[in-house]
Design a protein around this motif. Structure first.
Motif, PDB file in Angstrom:
ATOM      1  N   GLN A   1       8.540  10.289  19.728  1.00 47.39           N
ATOM      2  CA  GLN A   1       8.569  10.473  21.208  1.00 47.39           C
ATOM      3  C   GLN A   1       8.759   9.219  21.891  1.00 47.39           C
ATOM      4  O   GLN A   1       8.109   8.244  21.457  1.00 47.39           O
TER       5      GLN A   1
ATOM      6  N   TRP B   1       1.341   7.322  28.260  1.00 47.68           N
ATOM      7  CA  TRP B   1       2.120   8.068  29.266  1.00 47.68           C
ATOM      8  C   TRP B   1       3.883   8.404  28.417  1.00 47.68           C
ATOM      9  O   TRP B   1       4.221   7.250  27.851  1.00 47.68           O
ATOM     10  N   ARG B   2       4.055   9.423  28.459  1.00 47.10           N
ATOM     11  CA  ARG B   2       5.434   9.852  27.974  1.00 47.10           C
ATOM     12  C   ARG B   2       6.376  10.445  29.148  1.00 47.10           C
ATOM     13  O   ARG B   2       5.873  11.179  30.121  1.00 47.10           O
TER      14      ARG B   2
ATOM     15  N   THR C   1       8.713  12.278  31.221  1.00 47.07           N
ATOM     16  CA  THR C   1       9.369  13.836  31.260  1.00 47.07           C
ATOM     17  C   THR C   1      10.417  14.110  32.218  1.00 47.07           C
ATOM     18  O   THR C   1      11.235  14.880  31.702  1.00 47.07           O
ATOM     19  N   SER C   2      10.856  13.102  32.881  1.00 55.34           N
ATOM     20  CA  SER C   2      12.120  13.081  33.579  1.00 55.34           C
ATOM     21  C   SER C   2      11.876  11.688  34.316  1.00 55.34           C
ATOM     22  O   SER C   2      11.298  10.847  34.155  1.00 55.34           O
TER      23      SER C   2
ATOM     24  N   ALA D   1       5.930  11.848  34.671  1.00 57.73           N
ATOM     25  CA  ALA D   1       5.567  11.605  33.300  1.00 57.73           C
ATOM     26  C   ALA D   1       4.178  12.342  32.948  1.00 57.73           C
ATOM     27  O   ALA D   1       3.736  13.065  33.974  1.00 57.73           O
ATOM     28  N   ALA D   2       3.587  12.528  31.676  1.00 54.17           N
ATOM     29  CA  ALA D   2       2.640  13.134  31.382  1.00 54.17           C
ATOM     30  C   ALA D   2       2.048  12.385  30.237  1.00 54.17           C
ATOM     31  O   ALA D   2       2.540  11.610  29.478  1.00 54.17           O
TER      32      ALA D   2
ATOM     33  N   PRO E   1       0.783  16.770  24.263  1.00 49.81           N
ATOM     34  CA  PRO E   1       0.544  16.523  25.714  1.00 49.81           C
ATOM     35  C   PRO E   1      -0.800  17.223  26.038  1.00 49.81           C
ATOM     36  O   PRO E   1      -1.515  17.929  25.549  1.00 49.81           O
TER      37      PRO E   1
ATOM     38  N   HIS F   1      -1.287  16.018  33.251  1.00 51.02           N
ATOM     39  CA  HIS F   1      -1.313  15.209  34.074  1.00 51.02           C
ATOM     40  C   HIS F   1      -2.606  15.452  35.143  1.00 51.02           C
ATOM     41  O   HIS F   1      -2.897  16.523  35.519  1.00 51.02           O
TER      42      HIS F   1
ATOM     43  N   THR G   1       1.570  17.490  38.099  1.00 52.74           N
ATOM     44  CA  THR G   1       2.736  16.903  37.973  1.00 52.74           C
ATOM     45  C   THR G   1       2.977  15.411  38.682  1.00 52.74           C
ATOM     46  O   THR G   1       2.168  15.371  39.607  1.00 52.74           O
TER      47      THR G   1
END
Length: 338
Positions: free
Chosen positions: A46, A67-68, A70-71, A75-76, A94, A97, A101
């Motif tokens: 990831q 934090w990843r 997501t768009s 992030a999440a 995951p 958040h 969101t």
């Protein structure tokens, strides 16, 4: 990175965590006290933002949070557990958040309670502090808004000797402190401490069966220590601008707190004093080569219970180590690049 990124695993091997582009890497000793392995990726493939929080439980397991994306604008948070340095960590999972969101809200902090449950703290969009915690039998509890106002900079968290988790942050009202009243309880915001604190300089350390001590730099440039129920005490002038590393150890038969910090000169500065006796005084002694400007310092104990100091530059990946010699005082071996 936020937390103790240099750890001793339950098998005695030392390991360090570092960021590289959009991934977390781990380096570990091949055998305790021996040569170091090449860096390996953590948690699968990831993509991550360049932020990492690390906490370690009494069982030796390391818990990581990042934090990843997501768009493009969201992030999440994700979490991974690393059971032993030479084993592959679990894949990033995951954890959501704090506002359900949105984009990143701040750098997280991780603490692990006596039951081995990770607690992830992070600033929310309302400038308070939120937390999500693992359930004892798997999964995660819902996110909890812990309140607080004007949180700035990364929070820090630690588990006391009782195994209950405490968190600290800089807020608009001064120094903010949350504490669990019992295992698994929601941390409760305590009365703020009106004291000037520089965001980004906090470090928490369990210093006795009763206390977690918070170290921070105040507006005057002094490194201060504070324990809930007391007043902040200036220990000595901060050696440099970043957070201090701290560890309890025995020096010449005495229970001492050892501090380390990248100094303004670029070298690592060390100071020690009897634990929880800040009035005894302390002074800095510099050691090692000059480090890159972004280098951080960490302290741990190796398989022989010797203090190990590490300096790590995120931009270069340069890792340098020294260990305490078996001699009186704080005599250190020559710094080595590994």
């Amino acid at each position: 990175m936020n937390g103790d990124w240099l750890i001793r695993g339950r098998d005695g091997r030392l390991a360090v965590y570092l960021m590289s582009d959009d991934a977390v890497l781990c380096r570990a000793e091949h055998v305790p006290g021996g040569p170091w392995e090449a860096p390996r990726g953590v948690g699968g493939d990831q993509r991550l933002h360049q932020v990492l929080a690390v906490g370690q439980g009494a069982n030796g397991y390391a818990h990581l949070a990042s934090w990843r994306p997501t768009s493009r604008e969201a992030a999440a948070l994700v979490h991974s557990t690393h059971f032993r340095p030479l084993l592959a960590p679990l894949d990033w999972a995951p954890v959501g958040h704090p506002d359900k969101t949105g984009d990143r809200t701040g750098t997280p902090a991780v603490a692990v309670d006596a039951q081995g449950r990770a607690h992830v703290f992070v600033r929310n969009s309302g400038a308070g502090l939120s937390m999500v915690a693992q359930k004892e039998k798997g999964g995660w509890d819902p996110w909890r808004d812990l309140k607080g106002q004007g949180v700035e900079g990364p929070p820090v968290a630690a588990a006391g000797a009782s195994g209950c988790v405490e968190a600290f942050a800089v807020g608009s009202d001064g120094l903010l402190h949350w504490r669990q009243e019992g295992p698994g309880a929601q941390p409760v915001l305590q009365e703020p401490v009106k004291t000037p604190v520089r965001p980004g300089t906090l470090r928490a350390l369990a210093t006795s069966a009763e206390h977690v001590t918070l170290f921070y730099t105040d507006d005057a440039g002094d490194l201060c220590a504070w324990r809930p129920g007391g007043e902040p005490v200036a220990v000595l002038a901060a050696a440099g601008p970043g957070p201090v590393a701290a560890i309890r150890t025995r020096l010449d038969g005495h229970d001492c707190t050892l501090l380390a910090q990248r100094s303004a000169s670029g070298r690592v500065a060390f100071a020690a004093y009897p634990t929880e006796r800040e009035s005894a005084g302390a002074w800095w002694t510099e050691s090692g080569p000059q480090l890159p400007a972004d280098a951080g310092v960490a302290l741990a104990k190796d398989h022989e219970d010797r203090v190990v100091a590490a300096a790590l530059s995120p931009s270069t990946g340069l890792l340098q180590l020294t260990r305490r010699k078996d001699e009186p005082g704080l005599a250190l071996t020559a710094w080595q690049t590994v």
